[in-house]
Design a protein around this motif. Structure first.
Motif, PDB file in Angstrom:
ATOM      1  N   GLY A   1       0.879  -1.154   0.000  1.00  6.81           N
ATOM      2  CA  GLY A   1       0.000   0.000   0.000  1.00  6.81           C
ATOM      3  C   GLY A   1       0.914   1.200   0.000  1.00  6.81           C
ATOM      4  O   GLY A   1       1.650   1.444  -0.952  1.00  6.81           O
ATOM      5  N   ASP A   2       0.940   1.960   1.086  1.00  6.90           N
ATOM      6  CA  ASP A   2       1.874   3.070   1.214  1.00  6.90           C
ATOM      7  C   ASP A   2       3.286   2.548   1.460  1.00  6.90           C
ATOM      8  O   ASP A   2       3.474   1.482   2.038  1.00  6.90           O
ATOM      9  CB  ASP A   2       1.474   3.974   2.377  1.00  6.90           C
ATOM     10  N   MET A   3       4.272   3.338   1.010  1.00  6.18           N
ATOM     11  CA  MET A   3       5.660   2.994   1.301  1.00  6.18           C
ATOM     12  C   MET A   3       5.950   3.234   2.780  1.00  6.18           C
ATOM     13  O   MET A   3       5.510   4.225   3.353  1.00  6.18           O
ATOM     14  CB  MET A   3       6.613   3.818   0.449  1.00  6.18           C
ATOM     15  N   ILE A   4       6.696   2.333   3.395  1.00  5.78           N
ATOM     16  CA  ILE A   4       7.130   2.508   4.777  1.00  5.78           C
ATOM     17  C   ILE A   4       8.614   2.209   4.858  1.00  5.78           C
ATOM     18  O   ILE A   4       9.178   1.545   3.980  1.00  5.78           O
ATOM     19  CB  ILE A   4       6.343   1.615   5.762  1.00  5.78           C
ATOM     20  N   ILE A   5       9.260   2.700   5.890  1.00  7.91           N
ATOM     21  CA  ILE A   5      10.701   2.483   6.077  1.00  7.91           C
ATOM     22  C   ILE A   5      10.909   1.214   6.896  1.00  7.91           C
ATOM     23  O   ILE A   5      10.447   1.131   8.037  1.00  7.91           O
ATOM     24  CB  ILE A   5      11.355   3.678   6.785  1.00  7.91           C
ATOM     25  N   PRO A   6      11.581   0.195   6.336  1.00 15.86           N
ATOM     26  CA  PRO A   6      11.881  -1.009   7.113  1.00 15.86           C
ATOM     27  C   PRO A   6      12.895  -0.699   8.209  1.00 15.86           C
ATOM     28  O   PRO A   6      13.930  -0.098   7.949  1.00 15.86           O
ATOM     29  CB  PRO A   6      12.469  -1.974   6.079  1.00 15.86           C
ATOM     30  N   LEU A   7      12.597  -1.083   9.419  1.00 14.46           N
ATOM     31  CA  LEU A   7      13.510  -0.895  10.542  1.00 14.46           C
ATOM     32  C   LEU A   7      13.930  -2.251  11.076  1.00 14.46           C
ATOM     33  O   LEU A   7      13.079  -3.089  11.403  1.00 14.46           O
ATOM     34  CB  LEU A   7      12.839  -0.075  11.649  1.00 14.46           C
ATOM     35  N   ALA A   8      15.231  -2.492  11.118  1.00 11.39           N
ATOM     36  CA  ALA A   8      15.740  -3.787  11.568  1.00 11.39           C
ATOM     37  C   ALA A   8      15.242  -4.098  12.975  1.00 11.39           C
ATOM     38  O   ALA A   8      15.311  -3.264  13.873  1.00 11.39           O
ATOM     39  CB  ALA A   8      17.263  -3.783  11.531  1.00 11.39           C
TER      40      ALA A   8
ATOM     41  N   LEU B   1      16.724   6.833   2.954  1.00  9.52           N
ATOM     42  CA  LEU B   1      15.671   5.942   2.483  1.00  9.52           C
ATOM     43  C   LEU B   1      14.317   6.493   2.924  1.00  9.52           C
ATOM     44  O   LEU B   1      14.064   6.670   4.107  1.00  9.52           O
ATOM     45  CB  LEU B   1      15.888   4.540   3.057  1.00  9.52           C
ATOM     46  N   HIS B   2      13.446   6.770   1.951  1.00  8.16           N
ATOM     47  CA  HIS B   2      12.143   7.360   2.265  1.00  8.16           C
ATOM     48  C   HIS B   2      11.060   6.311   2.502  1.00  8.16           C
ATOM     49  O   HIS B   2      10.083   6.584   3.193  1.00  8.16           O
ATOM     50  CB  HIS B   2      11.713   8.297   1.142  1.00  8.16           C
ATOM     51  N   GLY B   3      11.211   5.143   1.925  1.00  9.91           N
ATOM     52  CA  GLY B   3      10.206   4.117   2.133  1.00  9.91           C
ATOM     53  C   GLY B   3      10.307   3.021   1.096  1.00  9.91           C
ATOM     54  O   GLY B   3      10.916   3.192   0.032  1.00  9.91           O
TER      55      GLY B   3
END
Length: 229
Positions: free
Chosen positions: A110-117, A182-184
């Protein structure tokens, strides 16, 4: 966060050796290969391109995707030829039919999100033809744009995209970047539309979008989907 540095010396040397081997099989000198590329696509001087091909073959330069596509066309192979592993697959932590892969966070469907380890790992079953290698990773899906094939909450097993390359028609992790920022990221099917990607959701309730290839980066290819309702 997903590692943006997909290019490394090992891959450069591996691809370079494949270029050299295939060029010699075709009976072409470096200059002759350069002449064919420029004759088909245009470009710099033949001498300059011939020297560049030498540097690629010896692992002294990191090839660009556009250059590999031109070399592949002239040598009569798909671009994916240069990314195929000829050696035995290397596993990470194989344990009772499973492989333990790092979880690098969530990816938007859906919307772009930032992956966080997250610092977690996930046991991926070793089944079928998909055999994860040590640099593969796991992302969790957040969103419904890829249903009914990829559900919200699904686990995706991701192969890093070598040199940012993927085949048209594959399902990939696509990210917006500005330098090191990185934006998403999102998971979508892609289709090649020249200088743009068609970014296609599998859920008909979402719209297909077009984005210039220069504005988005392919970070990974979805190789396995695990759904645990």
């Amino acid at each position: 966060m997903i590692d943006a540095n997909a290019i490394n010396v090992f891959m450069s040397e591996t691809i370079g050796s494949k270029i050299e081997k295939l060029r010699k099989q075709k009976g072409l000198s470096r200059r002759e290969l350069a002449e064919k590329i420029i004759g088909k696509f245009g470009g710099p001087s033949i001498a300059g391109l011939s020297q560049y091909i030498y540097q690629l073959e010896k692992g002294k330069r990191k090839p660009k995707v556009e250059t590999l596509e031109k070399i592949a066309y002239v040598l009569g192979v798909p671009p994916s030829y240069f990314f195929e592993e000829s050696k035995e697959l290397e596993y990470l932590g194989e344990l009772d039919g499973f492989v333990n892969l790092p979880v690098l966070g969530e990816v938007g469907a859906g919307d772009m999100i930032i992956p966080l380890a997250e610092g977690d790992t996930y046991l991926v079953p070793l089944a079928g033809k998909v055999k994860p290698q040590k640099d593969w990773y796991v992302l969790k899906v957040k969103g419904t744009s890829m249903e009914p094939y990829i559900h919200d909450g699904s686990i995706l097993v991701i192969e890093p995209a070598r040199f940012g390359y993927a085949e048209s028609g594959q399902i990939v992790v696509l990210c917006e970047e500005d330098g090191d920022c990185l934006h998403g990221c999102t998971v979508k099917k892609i289709e090649d539309a020249g200088k743009e990607w068609l970014i296609i959701p599998l859920n008909g309730s979402f719209e297909t979008k077009r984005r210039p290839k220069s504005e988005v980066k392919i970070k990974g290819i979805v190789r396995k989907v695990i759904w645990e309702p």
